[in-house]
Design a protein around this motif. Structure first.
Motif, PDB file in Angstrom:
ATOM      1  N   MET A 172      10.167   1.653  -0.584  1.00  0.00           N
ATOM      2  CA  MET A 172      11.034   2.821  -0.451  1.00  0.00           C
ATOM      3  C   MET A 172      10.986   3.371   0.963  1.00  0.00           C
ATOM      4  SD  MET A 172      10.149   4.777  -4.053  1.00  0.00           S
ATOM      5  CE  MET A 172      11.216   6.175  -3.669  1.00  0.00           C
ATOM      6  N   GLU A 173      12.103   3.941   1.388  1.00  0.00           N
ATOM      7  CA  GLU A 173      12.158   4.596   2.687  1.00  0.00           C
ATOM      8  C   GLU A 173      11.350   5.890   2.640  1.00  0.00           C
ATOM      9  OE1 GLU A 173      13.512   3.284   5.330  1.00  0.00           O
ATOM     10  OE2 GLU A 173      14.192   1.544   4.184  1.00  0.00           O
ATOM     11  N   PRO A 174      10.829   6.356   3.784  1.00  0.00           N
ATOM     12  CA  PRO A 174      10.006   7.578   3.806  1.00  0.00           C
ATOM     13  C   PRO A 174      10.696   8.798   3.208  1.00  0.00           C
ATOM     14  CG  PRO A 174       9.828   6.410   5.883  1.00  0.00           C
ATOM     15  CD  PRO A 174      10.903   5.712   5.100  1.00  0.00           C
ATOM     16  N   ASP A 175      12.022   8.890   3.386  1.00  0.00           N
ATOM     17  CA  ASP A 175      12.741  10.058   2.881  1.00  0.00           C
ATOM     18  C   ASP A 175      13.392   9.814   1.520  1.00  0.00           C
ATOM     19  OD1 ASP A 175      14.554   8.217   3.781  1.00  0.00           O
ATOM     20  OD2 ASP A 175      15.895   9.689   4.734  1.00  0.00           O
ATOM     21  N   GLN A 176      13.115   8.650   0.929  1.00  0.00           N
ATOM     22  CA  GLN A 176      13.718   8.305  -0.354  1.00  0.00           C
ATOM     23  C   GLN A 176      12.935   8.944  -1.493  1.00  0.00           C
ATOM     24  OE1 GLN A 176      14.197   4.095  -0.832  1.00  0.00           O
ATOM     25  NE2 GLN A 176      15.489   4.262  -2.659  1.00  0.00           N
ATOM     26  N   VAL A 177      13.654   9.499  -2.459  1.00  0.00           N
ATOM     27  CA  VAL A 177      13.024  10.186  -3.593  1.00  0.00           C
ATOM     28  C   VAL A 177      13.265   9.388  -4.866  1.00  0.00           C
ATOM     29  CG1 VAL A 177      12.988  12.281  -5.002  1.00  0.00           C
ATOM     30  CG2 VAL A 177      13.326  12.445  -2.523  1.00  0.00           C
ATOM     31  N   TYR A 178      12.196   9.156  -5.608  1.00  0.00           N
ATOM     32  CA  TYR A 178      12.319   8.479  -6.906  1.00  0.00           C
ATOM     33  C   TYR A 178      12.526   9.545  -7.970  1.00  0.00           C
ATOM     34  CZ  TYR A 178      11.245   5.277 -10.768  1.00  0.00           C
ATOM     35  OH  TYR A 178      11.307   4.513 -11.907  1.00  0.00           O
ATOM     36  N   GLU A 179      13.708   9.562  -8.570  1.00  0.00           N
ATOM     37  CA  GLU A 179      14.082  10.651  -9.473  1.00  0.00           C
ATOM     38  C   GLU A 179      13.471  10.533 -10.862  1.00  0.00           C
ATOM     39  OE1 GLU A 179      18.299  10.865  -9.477  1.00  0.00           O
ATOM     40  OE2 GLU A 179      18.430  11.562  -7.395  1.00  0.00           O
ATOM     41  N   GLY A 180      12.989   9.365 -11.209  1.00  0.00           N
ATOM     42  CA  GLY A 180      12.377   9.200 -12.517  1.00  0.00           C
ATOM     43  C   GLY A 180      12.627   7.824 -13.092  1.00  0.00           C
ATOM     44  N   ILE A 181      11.940   7.538 -14.176  1.00  0.00           N
ATOM     45  CA  ILE A 181      12.000   6.224 -14.807  1.00  0.00           C
ATOM     46  C   ILE A 181      13.180   6.167 -15.775  1.00  0.00           C
ATOM     47  CG2 ILE A 181      10.741   4.588 -16.267  1.00  0.00           C
ATOM     48  CD1 ILE A 181       8.138   5.961 -15.301  1.00  0.00           C
ATOM     49  N   THR A 182      14.140   5.302 -15.491  1.00  0.00           N
ATOM     50  CA  THR A 182      15.242   5.074 -16.423  1.00  0.00           C
ATOM     51  C   THR A 182      14.772   4.087 -17.494  1.00  0.00           C
ATOM     52  OG1 THR A 182      16.106   3.185 -15.195  1.00  0.00           O
ATOM     53  CG2 THR A 182      16.918   5.380 -14.558  1.00  0.00           C
ATOM     54  N   PHE A 183      15.592   3.886 -18.517  1.00  0.00           N
ATOM     55  CA  PHE A 183      15.192   2.932 -19.553  1.00  0.00           C
ATOM     56  C   PHE A 183      15.109   1.521 -18.981  1.00  0.00           C
ATOM     57  CE2 PHE A 183      16.227   0.153 -23.285  1.00  0.00           C
ATOM     58  CZ  PHE A 183      15.008   0.321 -23.923  1.00  0.00           C
ATOM     59  N   GLU A 184      16.004   1.195 -18.053  1.00  0.00           N
ATOM     60  CA  GLU A 184      15.955  -0.123 -17.414  1.00  0.00           C
ATOM     61  C   GLU A 184      14.646  -0.287 -16.639  1.00  0.00           C
ATOM     62  OE1 GLU A 184      18.609   1.887 -17.417  1.00  0.00           O
ATOM     63  OE2 GLU A 184      19.726   0.663 -18.869  1.00  0.00           O
ATOM     64  N   ASP A 185      14.227   0.790 -15.952  1.00  0.00           N
ATOM     65  CA  ASP A 185      12.936   0.768 -15.252  1.00  0.00           C
ATOM     66  C   ASP A 185      11.792   0.588 -16.248  1.00  0.00           C
ATOM     67  OD1 ASP A 185      14.273   1.277 -12.892  1.00  0.00           O
ATOM     68  OD2 ASP A 185      13.803   3.414 -12.860  1.00  0.00           O
ATOM     69  N   PHE A 186      11.900   1.286 -17.362  1.00  0.00           N
ATOM     70  CA  PHE A 186      10.871   1.253 -18.398  1.00  0.00           C
ATOM     71  C   PHE A 186      10.686  -0.172 -18.921  1.00  0.00           C
ATOM     72  CE2 PHE A 186       9.119   2.649 -22.616  1.00  0.00           C
ATOM     73  CZ  PHE A 186       8.104   3.464 -22.137  1.00  0.00           C
ATOM     74  N   LEU A 187      11.793  -0.881 -19.093  1.00  0.00           N
ATOM     75  CA  LEU A 187      11.723  -2.271 -19.546  1.00  0.00           C
ATOM     76  C   LEU A 187      10.986  -3.138 -18.524  1.00  0.00           C
ATOM     77  CD1 LEU A 187      15.327  -2.835 -21.005  1.00  0.00           C
ATOM     78  CD2 LEU A 187      13.206  -2.482 -22.280  1.00  0.00           C
ATOM     79  N   LYS A 188      11.237  -2.885 -17.242  1.00  0.00           N
ATOM     80  CA  LYS A 188      10.555  -3.647 -16.188  1.00  0.00           C
ATOM     81  C   LYS A 188       9.052  -3.378 -16.211  1.00  0.00           C
ATOM     82  CE  LYS A 188      14.435  -3.603 -12.907  1.00  0.00           C
ATOM     83  NZ  LYS A 188      14.894  -3.081 -11.591  1.00  0.00           N
ATOM     84  N   ILE A 189       8.691  -2.105 -16.372  1.00  0.00           N
ATOM     85  CA  ILE A 189       7.279  -1.717 -16.361  1.00  0.00           C
ATOM     86  C   ILE A 189       6.524  -2.366 -17.514  1.00  0.00           C
ATOM     87  CG2 ILE A 189       5.713   0.254 -16.657  1.00  0.00           C
ATOM     88  CD1 ILE A 189       7.922   1.949 -15.242  1.00  0.00           C
ATOM     89  N   TRP A 190       7.192  -2.472 -18.668  1.00  0.00           N
ATOM     90  CA  TRP A 190       6.545  -3.024 -19.861  1.00  0.00           C
ATOM     91  C   TRP A 190       6.703  -4.534 -19.983  1.00  0.00           C
ATOM     92  CZ3 TRP A 190       3.669  -0.973 -23.941  1.00  0.00           C
ATOM     93  CH2 TRP A 190       3.392   0.393 -23.833  1.00  0.00           C
ATOM     94  N   GLN A 191       7.328  -5.143 -19.012  1.00  0.00           N
ATOM     95  CA  GLN A 191       7.527  -6.589 -19.067  1.00  0.00           C
ATOM     96  C   GLN A 191       6.179  -7.307 -19.121  1.00  0.00           C
ATOM     97  OE1 GLN A 191       9.949  -8.044 -15.889  1.00  0.00           O
ATOM     98  NE2 GLN A 191      10.270 -10.047 -16.813  1.00  0.00           N
ATOM     99  N   GLY A 192       6.039  -8.201 -20.086  1.00  0.00           N
ATOM    100  CA  GLY A 192       4.802  -8.966 -20.210  1.00  0.00           C
ATOM    101  C   GLY A 192       3.704  -8.275 -20.996  1.00  0.00           C
ATOM    102  N   ILE A 193       3.942  -7.022 -21.425  1.00  0.00           N
ATOM    103  CA  ILE A 193       2.951  -6.284 -22.215  1.00  0.00           C
ATOM    104  C   ILE A 193       3.324  -6.394 -23.691  1.00  0.00           C
ATOM    105  CG2 ILE A 193       1.904  -4.032 -22.673  1.00  0.00           C
ATOM    106  CD1 ILE A 193       2.548  -3.273 -19.783  1.00  0.00           C
ATOM    107  N   ASP A 194       2.352  -6.674 -24.529  1.00  0.00           N
ATOM    108  CA  ASP A 194       2.603  -6.861 -25.959  1.00  0.00           C
ATOM    109  C   ASP A 194       2.782  -5.511 -26.642  1.00  0.00           C
ATOM    110  OD1 ASP A 194       2.802  -7.700 -28.539  1.00  0.00           O
ATOM    111  OD2 ASP A 194       0.717  -8.365 -28.735  1.00  0.00           O
ATOM    112  N   ILE A 195       4.021  -5.108 -26.843  1.00  0.00           N
ATOM    113  CA  ILE A 195       4.317  -3.817 -27.468  1.00  0.00           C
ATOM    114  C   ILE A 195       3.846  -3.784 -28.918  1.00  0.00           C
ATOM    115  CG2 ILE A 195       6.647  -4.532 -28.154  1.00  0.00           C
ATOM    116  CD1 ILE A 195       5.542  -0.996 -27.072  1.00  0.00           C
ATOM    117  N   GLU A 196       3.743  -4.967 -29.556  1.00  0.00           N
ATOM    118  CA  GLU A 196       3.347  -5.027 -30.962  1.00  0.00           C
ATOM    119  C   GLU A 196       1.955  -4.433 -31.187  1.00  0.00           C
ATOM    120  OE1 GLU A 196       5.198  -6.067 -33.576  1.00  0.00           O
ATOM    121  OE2 GLU A 196       6.837  -6.275 -32.158  1.00  0.00           O
TER     122      GLU A 196
END
Length: 210
Positions: free
Chosen positions: A169-193
């Motif tokens: 990210m750029e120094p002045d770039q703000v991350y507004e929050g985790i979208t559902f698409e982001d959430f899927l990326k974060i949980w990729q490879g983790i056994d939700i079961e």
């Protein structure tokens, strides 16, 4: 009038057996006090929920219109047996008869349910404040972790999420929050079961929901 245990939400026909529907109906009647609907206060005397640090979020999830598939926001005052089955369908374990597409759909629905627990204002993003709130609740039972430490843990996790989802990210770039698409990326490879359990049902339904 009390709903029949044969009542199923749309799409549940191939997900649970008639015996499992009967088991869930018995548990529904226990929770409701043999009434046609369940209200939030019906969960007050469930032993397995009493000490859960995110008890309020778990109970709230049962009445979230997004999970009930009744709208993009808001909470229901009460749920009937069909609503109860809709919620329980999120916890159904992966079946060996499912094809790859069905497995992926089931996983995505489970993650959407979990996402809704974090996204308390239903705006489609998990903000830093929302994430802090969850982490603080999760760690509230640990006397060795102060509130500021919990906030630091949440802040670090959010920075990691931004890195995973947005890269450098750029120094002045703000991350507004985790979208559902982001959430899927974060949980990729983790056994939700192994992460989603409904221990408080505490009957034969454990085979369905554990």
């Amino acid at each position: 009038m009390q709903q029949s245990p044969g009542t199923r939400p749309k799409g549940l026909e191939r997900q649970v057996s008639s015996d499992q529907i009967e088991q869930l109906h018995r548990r529904f009647k226990q929770l409701s006090g043999d009434q046609p609907t369940i209200r939030k206060e019906n969960f007050n005397n469930v032993p397995d929920l009493e000490l859960n640090p995110i008890r309020s979020k778990i109970v709230r999830a049962f009445f979230d219109n997004r999970n009930l598939r009744k709208g993009p926001s808001g909470l229901a005052d009460e749920i009937n047996f069909e609503d109860f089955l809709t919620i329980m369908s999120y916890f159904r374990p992966i079946d060996t008869s499912m094809d790859e597409e069905q497995v992926e759909l089931s996983r995505k629905e489970k993650l959407r349910f979990l996402f809704h627990m974090y996204d308390s204002d239903s705006d489609g993003r998990i903000t830093l404040e929302e994430y802090r709130n969850v982490v603080e609740e999760l760690l509230s039972g640990n006397p060795h972790i102060e509130k500021e430490s919990a906030r630091s843990i949440a802040d670090g996790a959010m920075m990691e999420a931004a890195s995973v989802c947005m890269g450098q990210m750029e120094p002045d770039q703000v991350y507004e929050g985790i979208t559902f698409e982001d959430f899927l990326k974060i949980w990729q490879g983790i056994d939700i079961e192994t992460k989603m359990h409904v221990r408080f049902l505490n009957m034969e339904t454990m085979a369905l929901c554990h």
